[in-house]
Design a protein around this motif. Structure first.
Motif, PDB file in Angstrom:
ATOM      1  N   GLY A  57       3.024  -8.123  -1.794  1.00  0.00           N
ATOM      2  CA  GLY A  57       4.027  -9.076  -2.230  1.00  0.00           C
ATOM      3  C   GLY A  57       5.246  -8.378  -2.797  1.00  0.00           C
ATOM      4  N   PRO A  58       6.270  -9.154  -3.178  1.00  0.00           N
ATOM      5  CA  PRO A  58       7.485  -8.561  -3.759  1.00  0.00           C
ATOM      6  C   PRO A  58       7.182  -7.854  -5.082  1.00  0.00           C
ATOM      7  N   VAL A  59       8.038  -6.914  -5.437  1.00  0.00           N
ATOM      8  CA  VAL A  59       7.929  -6.279  -6.745  1.00  0.00           C
ATOM      9  C   VAL A  59       8.122  -7.349  -7.817  1.00  0.00           C
ATOM     10  N   LEU A  60       7.212  -7.391  -8.790  1.00  0.00           N
ATOM     11  CA  LEU A  60       7.249  -8.420  -9.825  1.00  0.00           C
ATOM     12  C   LEU A  60       8.369  -8.141 -10.818  1.00  0.00           C
ATOM     13  N   ASP A  61       8.987  -9.200 -11.329  1.00  0.00           N
ATOM     14  CA  ASP A  61      10.016  -9.083 -12.368  1.00  0.00           C
ATOM     15  C   ASP A  61       9.325  -9.101 -13.725  1.00  0.00           C
ATOM     16  N   LEU A  62       9.349  -7.975 -14.404  1.00  0.00           N
ATOM     17  CA  LEU A  62       8.629  -7.809 -15.662  1.00  0.00           C
ATOM     18  C   LEU A  62       9.595  -7.683 -16.831  1.00  0.00           C
ATOM     19  N   VAL A  63       9.122  -7.996 -18.022  1.00  0.00           N
ATOM     20  CA  VAL A  63       9.950  -7.892 -19.215  1.00  0.00           C
ATOM     21  C   VAL A  63      10.278  -6.430 -19.525  1.00  0.00           C
ATOM     22  N   ALA A  64       9.439  -5.521 -19.045  1.00  0.00           N
ATOM     23  CA  ALA A  64       9.647  -4.078 -19.237  1.00  0.00           C
ATOM     24  C   ALA A  64       8.933  -3.357 -18.108  1.00  0.00           C
ATOM     25  N   VAL A  65       9.097  -2.056 -18.040  1.00  0.00           N
ATOM     26  CA  VAL A  65       8.539  -1.166 -17.010  1.00  0.00           C
ATOM     27  C   VAL A  65       8.816  -1.678 -15.593  1.00  0.00           C
ATOM     28  N   GLN A  66       9.985  -2.260 -15.376  1.00  0.00           N
ATOM     29  CA  GLN A  66      10.326  -2.814 -14.069  1.00  0.00           C
ATOM     30  C   GLN A  66      10.297  -1.754 -12.974  1.00  0.00           C
ATOM     31  N   ALA A  67      10.687  -0.531 -13.326  1.00  0.00           N
ATOM     32  CA  ALA A  67      10.724   0.543 -12.328  1.00  0.00           C
ATOM     33  C   ALA A  67       9.325   1.029 -11.947  1.00  0.00           C
ATOM     34  N   SER A  68       8.287   0.445 -12.523  1.00  0.00           N
ATOM     35  CA  SER A  68       6.917   0.803 -12.150  1.00  0.00           C
ATOM     36  C   SER A  68       6.523   0.232 -10.794  1.00  0.00           C
ATOM     37  N   ARG A  69       7.347  -0.638 -10.235  1.00  0.00           N
ATOM     38  CA  ARG A  69       7.083  -1.245  -8.931  1.00  0.00           C
ATOM     39  C   ARG A  69       5.662  -1.819  -8.884  1.00  0.00           C
ATOM     40  N   THR A  70       5.445  -2.819  -9.723  1.00  0.00           N
ATOM     41  CA  THR A  70       4.163  -3.507  -9.807  1.00  0.00           C
ATOM     42  C   THR A  70       4.170  -4.700  -8.864  1.00  0.00           C
ATOM     43  N   VAL A  71       3.131  -4.806  -8.036  1.00  0.00           N
ATOM     44  CA  VAL A  71       3.093  -5.800  -6.964  1.00  0.00           C
ATOM     45  C   VAL A  71       1.731  -6.497  -6.954  1.00  0.00           C
ATOM     46  N   THR A  72       1.608  -7.488  -6.080  1.00  0.00           N
ATOM     47  CA  THR A  72       0.338  -8.143  -5.792  1.00  0.00           C
ATOM     48  C   THR A  72      -0.088  -7.773  -4.370  1.00  0.00           C
ATOM     49  N   LEU A  73      -1.333  -7.342  -4.218  1.00  0.00           N
ATOM     50  CA  LEU A  73      -1.877  -6.996  -2.906  1.00  0.00           C
ATOM     51  C   LEU A  73      -2.788  -8.117  -2.408  1.00  0.00           C
ATOM     52  N   ARG A  74      -2.785  -8.316  -1.105  1.00  0.00           N
ATOM     53  CA  ARG A  74      -3.700  -9.279  -0.493  1.00  0.00           C
ATOM     54  C   ARG A  74      -4.534  -8.569   0.576  1.00  0.00           C
ATOM     55  N   PHE A  75      -5.850  -8.654   0.413  1.00  0.00           N
ATOM     56  CA  PHE A  75      -6.792  -8.111   1.384  1.00  0.00           C
ATOM     57  C   PHE A  75      -7.250  -9.242   2.302  1.00  0.00           C
ATOM     58  N   ASP A  76      -7.105  -9.063   3.595  1.00  0.00           N
ATOM     59  CA  ASP A  76      -7.487 -10.080   4.578  1.00  0.00           C
ATOM     60  C   ASP A  76      -8.558  -9.478   5.501  1.00  0.00           C
ATOM     61  N   ARG A  77      -9.804  -9.492   4.991  1.00  0.00           N
ATOM     62  CA  ARG A  77     -10.911  -8.850   5.711  1.00  0.00           C
ATOM     63  C   ARG A  77     -10.545  -7.402   6.052  1.00  0.00           C
ATOM     64  N   HIS A  78     -10.083  -6.722   5.025  1.00  0.00           N
ATOM     65  CA  HIS A  78      -9.651  -5.330   5.173  1.00  0.00           C
ATOM     66  C   HIS A  78     -10.885  -4.427   5.243  1.00  0.00           C
ATOM     67  N   PHE A  79     -11.021  -3.692   6.349  1.00  0.00           N
ATOM     68  CA  PHE A  79     -12.211  -2.883   6.564  1.00  0.00           C
ATOM     69  C   PHE A  79     -12.128  -1.580   5.778  1.00  0.00           C
ATOM     70  N   VAL A  80     -13.177  -1.329   4.999  1.00  0.00           N
ATOM     71  CA  VAL A  80     -13.313  -0.096   4.228  1.00  0.00           C
ATOM     72  C   VAL A  80     -14.524   0.651   4.773  1.00  0.00           C
ATOM     73  N   PRO A  81     -14.334   1.726   5.521  1.00  0.00           N
ATOM     74  CA  PRO A  81     -15.482   2.453   6.082  1.00  0.00           C
ATOM     75  C   PRO A  81     -16.298   3.109   4.973  1.00  0.00           C
ATOM     76  N   ASP A  82     -17.571   3.298   5.245  1.00  0.00           N
ATOM     77  CA  ASP A  82     -18.448   3.933   4.256  1.00  0.00           C
ATOM     78  C   ASP A  82     -17.921   5.304   3.822  1.00  0.00           C
ATOM     79  N   GLU A  83     -17.213   5.970   4.716  1.00  0.00           N
ATOM     80  CA  GLU A  83     -16.671   7.292   4.392  1.00  0.00           C
ATOM     81  C   GLU A  83     -15.664   7.248   3.239  1.00  0.00           C
ATOM     82  N   ARG A  84     -15.082   6.066   2.975  1.00  0.00           N
ATOM     83  CA  ARG A  84     -14.094   5.943   1.894  1.00  0.00           C
ATOM     84  C   ARG A  84     -14.665   5.239   0.667  1.00  0.00           C
ATOM     85  N   VAL A  85     -15.964   5.012   0.654  1.00  0.00           N
ATOM     86  CA  VAL A  85     -16.608   4.360  -0.486  1.00  0.00           C
ATOM     87  C   VAL A  85     -17.063   5.418  -1.489  1.00  0.00           C
TER      88      VAL A  85
END
Length: 344
Positions: A190-218
């Motif tokens: 999602g878009p970078v959130l507008d925060l009262v402070a630390v705006q340059a931290s580029r804080t966002v919301t992620l959405r996982f849509d049946r995102h495959f995570v192989p066992d090798e990355r667990v």
């Protein structure tokens, strides 16, 4: 050796204070108004070995003698530039997990690069581990897991290479993974959130849509309730951020600081020493102190403190942010009590 003597003997802690005072703090107003943390700031922290703060003892280059010194280093950097420190501090969960994982291939491929800061990690675990229904679910699939759901408050997007992420399955087991921090058909940002402070931290919301995570990355799995037993230590660690704001505000107050320096020493000592069940109240005390110290700093500096390039107003906004960052029900209750109970 006392805590004070040990801290003074640490080259790494002295260097953190020098960087905070000479590099981060002078630039903090510009970073506060920027779209991202300067890469040079994060590169400097990497060059000093600070990305290895949570590394196994045989890999770290830091000479921090004990855990109080670790928290003092976080505190020092936060008092220089909270935004830079906030991006950097998200990294350490991944390093700790890589150091402890039984997935030897994943450890071999990634740990050294994360300890050195050649690769940098963000954090997307809170949505899975929080009490109540998870916001990110994990479903077993052939050769791995499918992550499904929304992870709010993911910091450092476009400044990190990997994500230390988690999903929770139907049996309330948390699945920990190290993912590439890249958008895809199944991982949207999602878009970078507008925060009262630390705006340059580029804080966002992620959405996982049946995102495959192989066992090798667990990295591993943990029952949720077992994980929550250790939550107090995470709260203790991030409490150092507010103490950094308080310490900087007190330094700017100079002769007008009154009893705040002694109170900071007491709050710091309590945060370090209390039992896990008392950590929420100790953390609340630090956050409330940061807000009072920053407000006093603004008052002492007078009307010019309302200008956006002034440090005082930034510290007030950062202290406000830290009232809410990483909160828990116990912290919220303790803070409300402190903020609403008349002082004698």
């Amino acid at each position: 050796m006392s805590e004070t003597e040990a801290a003074h003997a640490s080259r790494s802690l002295r260097r953190a204070r020098e960087i905070a005072d000479d590099v981060l703090f002078p630039a903090a107003p510009d970073v506060d108004g920027a779209g991202r943390v300067p890469r040079s700031h994060l590169d400097l922290l990497a060059a000093e070995g600070f990305y290895g703060l949570a590394a196994p003892e045989d890999l770290t280059t830091l000479d921090l003698p004990d855990y109080p010194a670790v928290l003092r280093l976080v505190e020092a950097l936060a008092g220089g530039c909270l935004t830079t420190t906030f991006v950097w501090v998200q990294h350490h969960g991944a390093v700790m997990a890589l150091g402890e994982t039984a997935n030897e291939a994943l450890r071999a491929d990634h740990l050294a690069d994360h300890v050195s800061g050649r690769r940098r990690a963000g954090l997307a675990v809170g949505a899975a581990v929080r009490p109540g229904p998870p916001l990110v679910r994990a479903v077993r699939a052939d050769g791995g897991w499918l992550f499904e759901g929304v992870a709010p408050w993911v910091t450092g997007w476009d400044m990190v290479d990997t994500l230390y992420a988690a999903g929770r399955d139907a049996d309330d087991t948390v699945v920990w993974a190290l993912l590439d921090a890249e958008e895809s058909a199944t991982l949207s940002v999602g878009p970078v959130l507008d925060l009262v402070a630390v705006q340059a931290s580029r804080t966002v919301t992620l959405r996982f849509d049946r995102h495959f995570v192989p066992d090798e990355r667990v990295l591993g799995t943990t029952p949720q309730q077992e994980h929550l037993k250790g939550d107090a230590e995470s709260v203790r660690f991030t409490g150092a951020l507010a103490l950094g704001i308080a310490e900087r505000a007190i330094a700017l107050l100079d002769g007008d600081a009154g009893g705040l320096p002694d109170e900071l020493d007491q709050v710091r000592a309590r945060l370090l020493s209390v039992d896990p069940d008392q950590v929420p109240d100790a953390r609340a005390a630090g956050s409330e102190l940061a807000l009072r110290a920053a407000s006093a700093c603004a008052v002492a500096h007078g009307s010019r403190a309302v200008l956006l390039q002034e440090h005082a107003q930034r510290l007030v906004r950062e202290a406000t942010f830290l009232l809410l960052f990483g909160s828990r029900p116990g912290i919220r209750t303790a803070l409300l009590d402190r903020l609403t109970t008349p002082r004698n």
